[in-house]
Write a protein that holds these residues in place. Sequence first.
Motif, PDB file in Angstrom:
ATOM      1  N   LYS A  77       0.850  -1.187   0.000  1.00  0.00           N
ATOM      2  CA  LYS A  77       0.000   0.000   0.000  1.00  0.00           C
ATOM      3  C   LYS A  77       0.886   1.237   0.000  1.00  0.00           C
ATOM      4  CE  LYS A  77      -3.876   2.206   2.344  1.00  0.00           C
ATOM      5  NZ  LYS A  77      -4.827   2.163   3.482  1.00  0.00           N
ATOM      6  N   ASN A  81       1.407   2.039  10.317  1.00  0.00           N
ATOM      7  CA  ASN A  81       1.034   1.072   9.288  1.00  0.00           C
ATOM      8  C   ASN A  81      -0.034   0.141   9.858  1.00  0.00           C
ATOM      9  OD1 ASN A  81       0.843  -0.697   7.157  1.00  0.00           O
ATOM     10  ND2 ASN A  81       2.769  -1.747   7.581  1.00  0.00           N
ATOM     11  N   SER A 101      -2.261  -1.364   7.833  1.00  0.00           N
ATOM     12  CA  SER A 101      -2.821  -2.045   6.659  1.00  0.00           C
ATOM     13  C   SER A 101      -2.596  -3.545   6.665  1.00  0.00           C
ATOM     14  CB  SER A 101      -2.198  -1.452   5.388  1.00  0.00           C
ATOM     15  OG  SER A 101      -0.805  -1.755   5.344  1.00  0.00           O
ATOM     16  N   LYS A 138      -0.025  -4.743   5.371  1.00  0.00           N
ATOM     17  CA  LYS A 138       0.725  -4.905   4.126  1.00  0.00           C
ATOM     18  C   LYS A 138       2.040  -4.136   4.230  1.00  0.00           C
ATOM     19  CE  LYS A 138      -3.685  -4.704   1.603  1.00  0.00           C
ATOM     20  NZ  LYS A 138      -4.453  -3.981   0.560  1.00  0.00           N
ATOM     21  N   ARG A 177       4.048  -1.168   3.645  1.00  0.00           N
ATOM     22  CA  ARG A 177       3.538   0.199   3.478  1.00  0.00           C
ATOM     23  C   ARG A 177       4.660   1.104   2.997  1.00  0.00           C
ATOM     24  NH1 ARG A 177      -0.508   3.660   5.911  1.00  0.00           N
ATOM     25  NH2 ARG A 177      -0.868   5.124   4.196  1.00  0.00           N
ATOM     26  N   LEU A 224       5.444   4.969   2.689  1.00  0.00           N
ATOM     27  CA  LEU A 224       4.994   6.285   3.142  1.00  0.00           C
ATOM     28  C   LEU A 224       5.851   7.377   2.525  1.00  0.00           C
ATOM     29  CD1 LEU A 224       4.415   5.553   6.939  1.00  0.00           C
ATOM     30  CD2 LEU A 224       2.696   5.681   5.139  1.00  0.00           C
ATOM     31  N   GLN A 269      -1.329  10.843   3.871  1.00  0.00           N
ATOM     32  CA  GLN A 269      -0.883   9.671   3.118  1.00  0.00           C
ATOM     33  C   GLN A 269      -2.000   9.038   2.291  1.00  0.00           C
ATOM     34  OE1 GLN A 269       2.369   8.514   2.946  1.00  0.00           O
ATOM     35  NE2 GLN A 269       2.910  10.365   4.064  1.00  0.00           N
TER      36      GLN A 269
END
Length: 407
Positions: A274, A335, A337, A339, A341, A343, A362
Amino acid sequence: MIKSFLDARNLILDNTLQLEAESVPLVDLVGRILTRDFHARWDMPRWDNSEMDGFAVNALSCRHFVQLLVAGYIPAGSSAEGFSVRPGTAVRIMTGAPIPAGCDAVVPIENTEFDGERVTIKKAVKHGDYIRFRGSDISADEVMISTGSVLRPAEINLLASFSLESIPVFRRPRVAILSTGDELVAPGEIPAAGQIIDGNSWSLAAAVKEIGATPVLLGIAQDNDESLGEKIALGLKADVLITSAGVSTGDRDLVREALENAGVKPVFWKVSMKPGGPTAFGLQQGKPVFSLPGNPVSSMIGFEELVRPALLKMMGYQEVLRPLNKARVRGVLANESGKTRFLRVRVEKTATGLVAKSAGDQNTGILSTMIRANAIAILAAEQTRFSHDDEVDVQLLGEVERPYDQS
């Protein structure tokens, strides 16, 4: 079929081949990658020669004679045949000129006085002074530039010095870029209600060009089989095809099916990352095909992390991944997610090392943070939070400067 980020990147690189060699003239070699070791064709220097304008002498003579009879003159570009330095004599010589027989040192002109016939030696002289001996820089057949080296002005100087006019390097790929969607219009057009100006084609083309590959802009394909099929067929004539948008799960996300109809065999669809999750990768007779999300931030991050390394490998680069640097967090980076990440962050130099702080919102729809960011912070799927002063891995995208000191 969802792949972890590292598995996806490895699959891409495992299925990406270096391009063939092409012969390129010296003037166009900067930034190109050598396809084979370059061996020196001869010794360099090719003969013993003078480092200075001055007088070629025998060092032993200079111990016994304050003055030496000047028996000749050897300018640069001439031969030393017929010249000999005998005891009590010297030969006037210019920088780069060959060393005559009997000489084992050169006295720079500033260490002498010359009256037109005799030269007075004003400083001590020893064997080997101011002589560049044959092969002292490079030996014949020595490997001077290794396979995979990036050619810089210094390497090009060397190649020219060995009388080469061109040399084989890895060919640069032609990268076709296709944006998809009925809602898109090209820059310069006035968008109607609900329409969006296509920026992805241009950011991807810029990213392709930045690393030395050649972008081929295909324009915009509409959301129908005929338009997609026509544009994809054109794109598959290039070395690489990148599509933008149309690979998610919506009713009108038709790109994957159109690619399969064109003979593209899917390798994976969706990556646990992500932004950039709905990315697909396939092959058409060994040709890489990337399908990136339509969201501008996701498209750029997907290119940076998955496409860029593959293009660099095709061009012969040995190192295709940006190096990771450690930076201390300012504020908090999160993070949630599950996943990998990526940033967008702003990195600055301090007296104690690099520091990184968020470049702003973000959300993947916020393009302005890509403008403010000069680095990407990478948070592994299992890393949920980095607090103030924690260390995080960052990839630098641009120059890192010290913050302005307002004290």
